[in-house]
Design an enzyme around this catalytic site. Structure first.
Site, short mmCIF file in Angstrom:
data_model
loop_
_atom_site.label_atom_id
_atom_site.label_comp_id
_atom_site.label_asym_id
_atom_site.label_seq_id
_atom_site.Cartn_x
_atom_site.Cartn_y
_atom_site.Cartn_z
N HIS A 25 36.62 -7.87 50.75
CA HIS A 25 37.53 -8.73 51.66
C HIS A 25 37.30 -8.38 53.27
CE1 HIS A 25 41.70 -10.75 51.64
NE2 HIS A 25 41.21 -10.65 50.65
N TRP A 36 42.34 -7.78 57.45
CA TRP A 36 43.23 -7.67 55.72
C TRP A 36 41.99 -8.42 55.28
CZ3 TRP A 36 44.51 -10.57 52.17
CH2 TRP A 36 45.55 -10.66 50.95
N ARG A 87 36.33 -8.96 37.76
CA ARG A 87 36.17 -8.58 38.91
C ARG A 87 37.51 -7.24 39.36
NH1 ARG A 87 39.37 -10.45 44.27
NH2 ARG A 87 40.75 -9.48 43.55
N HIS A 114 40.34 -10.76 37.27
CA HIS A 114 40.56 -10.03 38.41
C HIS A 114 41.27 -8.55 37.33
CE1 HIS A 114 41.44 -11.93 41.98
NE2 HIS A 114 40.50 -13.16 41.67
N GLU A 171 31.53 -9.96 47.28
CA GLU A 171 32.51 -11.25 48.45
C GLU A 171 33.21 -10.56 49.35
OE1 GLU A 171 35.52 -12.46 45.76
OE2 GLU A 171 36.16 -13.59 47.79
N ASP A 180 47.82 -17.99 45.05
CA ASP A 180 47.60 -19.23 46.55
C ASP A 180 47.00 -20.54 46.16
OD1 ASP A 180 46.26 -17.25 47.07
OD2 ASP A 180 46.02 -18.20 48.97
N ARG A 192 32.16 -19.29 48.39
CA ARG A 192 33.06 -19.56 47.67
C ARG A 192 34.34 -20.46 48.33
NH1 ARG A 192 35.56 -16.84 44.83
NH2 ARG A 192 37.54 -16.02 45.65
N TYR A 211 42.96 -3.98 49.69
CA TYR A 211 43.42 -5.44 48.81
C TYR A 211 43.03 -5.59 47.33
CZ TYR A 211 41.77 -9.58 47.27
OH TYR A 211 41.85 -11.14 46.35
N ASN A 213 47.88 -20.30 52.35
CA ASN A 213 48.69 -18.84 52.40
C ASN A 213 49.59 -18.60 53.82
OD1 ASN A 213 49.92 -17.01 51.23
ND2 ASN A 213 48.92 -15.55 49.75
N GLU A 242 37.01 -18.50 40.29
CA GLU A 242 37.86 -17.31 39.59
C GLU A 242 39.05 -18.16 39.48
OE1 GLU A 242 38.96 -15.83 43.62
OE2 GLU A 242 40.33 -14.63 43.53
N ASP A 254 35.19 -7.77 46.07
CA ASP A 254 35.99 -7.80 46.87
C ASP A 254 35.76 -7.82 47.86
OD1 ASP A 254 37.58 -11.22 48.01
OD2 ASP A 254 36.57 -9.92 48.66
N HIS A 262 36.93 -20.29 45.36
CA HIS A 262 38.28 -19.23 45.20
C HIS A 262 39.00 -19.97 44.29
CE1 HIS A 262 41.30 -17.88 48.57
NE2 HIS A 262 40.86 -16.93 47.19
N GLU A 282 35.85 -18.38 51.54
CA GLU A 282 36.83 -19.01 50.86
C GLU A 282 38.07 -19.39 52.36
OE1 GLU A 282 38.18 -15.20 48.40
OE2 GLU A 282 39.76 -15.25 49.96
C1 CS2 Z 1 41.05 -13.35 47.26
C2 CS2 Z 1 42.19 -13.82 47.57
O1 CS2 Z 1 41.29 -14.14 45.26
C3 CS2 Z 1 40.13 -13.47 46.16
O2 CS2 Z 1 38.81 -13.94 46.30
O3 CS2 Z 1 40.10 -13.36 48.57
O4 CS2 Z 1 43.32 -12.74 46.80
C4 CS2 Z 1 42.96 -13.59 49.11
O5 CS2 Z 1 43.61 -12.67 49.45
C5 CS2 Z 1 44.21 -15.36 49.28
O6 CS2 Z 1 43.55 -16.20 48.62
C6 CS2 Z 1 44.61 -15.24 50.42
O7 CS2 Z 1 45.99 -15.91 50.28
MG MG Z 2 38.23 -12.90 48.24
#
Ligand code: CS2
Ligand code: MG
Length: 403
Positions: free
Chosen positions: A213, A403, A148, A123, A237, A317, A284, A160, A38, A340, A211, A313, A263
């Site tokens: 993040h 991020w 989640r 999600h 996470e 994306d 992950r 996020y 991504n 996921e 998450d 993960h 991830e």
């Molecule tokens: C996230 C993702 O799915 C998750 O756990 O961390 O949405 C992540 O932000 C994206 O894959 C980034 O491209």
């Molecule tokens: Mg994640």
């Protein structure tokens, strides 16, 4: 010998960008591999087209392990997200071919099914706690056994995991990185209340995940882990960025909340200390970013020795090619934890017709030979690549953050 006769990279954007490797063989059998990274898609497309495909032509498609070792050791500049996504795409496509030639769904070549289906998590998200709970109730009604929870944070204009759409979430939202503002203090005041309310509304028979993040420091993650303990989360996470794997020792000392990470990992070395010191509970890493099925099996076997389970993960994306591969892997791997499942857009599902299916919280890859997913190249060609970056994050005082 099953000769690799040609290979090509297809970049398409049915709602978001995907990079797919297609390998053709002398028997007319082809295989697919996801190579999507991504925000850096074209780097992987070039790595494959300019530096890998020329090395594949004429090789025996059945020699999956040797080709993996050739591309890994032969790269010299080994590891890293671009290299390992490219290797992953080749590896996945070769497993697809081998299973198609055998006339078997891929999971049968990985040791067969170890379970009836893969438990997936959806999600639920919303601009505030009320809307997040509302979304979670919809997922629960649809039969998800794991959900989640990501909600907006009062005082922050964005955070996020909060999407404008109930199902589809694509964070790479602009041709240049958008700047988000972050406040850990505001966030840490919100999440425990989100989970308290969620348990009130959803009860205890559903797994709840969250998450962070990569945004906390170890002591902040320890605090959040402790605050969430009464609500028994399935996992917390990416509590902290895992560049320094030892970060997780401090979190582990303070909380029994299960931890998931990985991830962004692209090889076993990114997780070695985390796994052997049992600093995490779920790994992950996934097919497209961690060197393909061949390498992910190594990571899962190492994790199994240390009571760590898989939690691959599966965001939007990661293309349906990766989703299919992850489900074949997840159906067979002994230490499966959860998969996921962020739904793709309808256009994506049409470009990538697939055999996998969802039923009452579980997913199955289907029994079509190979991965059970294909690529409609004519349709894919109608969706031009669109530059899109993931956002960046700054603290309220302007400091660059994760991020
Ligand atoms: C996230 C993702 O799915 C998750 O756990 O961390 O949405 C992540 O932000 C994206 O894959 C980034 O491209
Ligand atoms: Mg994640």
């Amino acid at each position: 010998m099953l000769k690799i006769t040609s290979a090509k990279v297809v970049v398409t954007c049915p709602g978001r960008n995907f990079v797919t490797l297609k390998i053709e063989t002398s028997d007319g059998v082809h295989g697919l591999g996801d190579a999507t990274l991504n925000g850096r898609e074209l780097a992987v497309a070039s790595y494959l087209t300019d530096h890998v495909i020329p090395l594949l032509i004429g090789r025996d498609a059945h020699t999956i392990e040797d080709i993996w070792q050739f591309l890994y050791r032969g790269a010299y500049w080994r590891r890293g997200p671009v290299t390992m996504a490219a290797i992953a795409a080749v590896d996945t496509a070769l497993w697809d071919i081998k299973a198609k030639v055998a006339g078997l769904p891929l999971y049968q070549l990985l040791g067969g099914a170890s379970r009836g289906g893969c438990m997936v998590y959806g999600h639920a998200n919303g601009a505030d706690i009320d809307k997040t709970i509302e979304a979670a109730l919809v997922y629960q009604a649809e039969g998800y056994r794991a959900i989640r929870l990501q909600s907006g944070v009062p005082g922050l204009s964005s955070t996020y995991g909060v999407s404008k759409d109930r199902y589809f979430y694509e964070p790479a939202d602009a041709a240049l990185p958008t700047e988000n503002i972050w406040s850990t203090e505001k966030y840490l005041r919100t999440v425990p209340e989100l989970f308290r309310r969620a348990r009130e509304a959803l009860g205890w028979d559903v797994h709840l995940l969250h998450d962070a993040h990569h945004r906390l420091t170890p002591i902040e993650a320890a605090r959040l882990g402790k605050d969430l303990e009464p609500y028994r989360p399935f996992w917390l996470e990416d509590a902290v960025a895992a560049d320094n794997q030892a970060n997780f020792r401090l979190i582990r000392q303070h909380t029994t909340t299960p931890l998931a990470v990985g991830e962004v990992f692209n090889s076993i070395w990114d997780a070695k200390q985390l796994i052997e010191e049992q600093l995490i509970d779920y790994i992950r890493a996934t097919v497209v970013h961690a060197g393909g099925i061949t390498h992910l099996r190594r990571i899962a076997s190492f994790a199994d020795l240390h009571n760590v389970r898989t939690g691959c993960h599966g965001a939007t994306d990661l293309s349906p090619v990766c989703m299919a591969a992850a489900l074949h892997f997840g159906l067979s791997v002994p230490n499966f934890g959860v998969q996921e499942y962020m739904r793709h857009t309808e256009e994506t599902d049409t470009v990538f017709p697939h055999a996998y299916s969802f039923d009452r919280g579980l997913m199955h890859p289907g029994d079509a030979p190979g991965l059970g997913v294909d690529l409609d190249e004519a349709l894919a060609a109608q969706y031009e690549y669109k530059p899109a970056y993931l956002p960046v994050n700054r603290l309220e005082d302007g400091t660059m953050w994760n991020w």
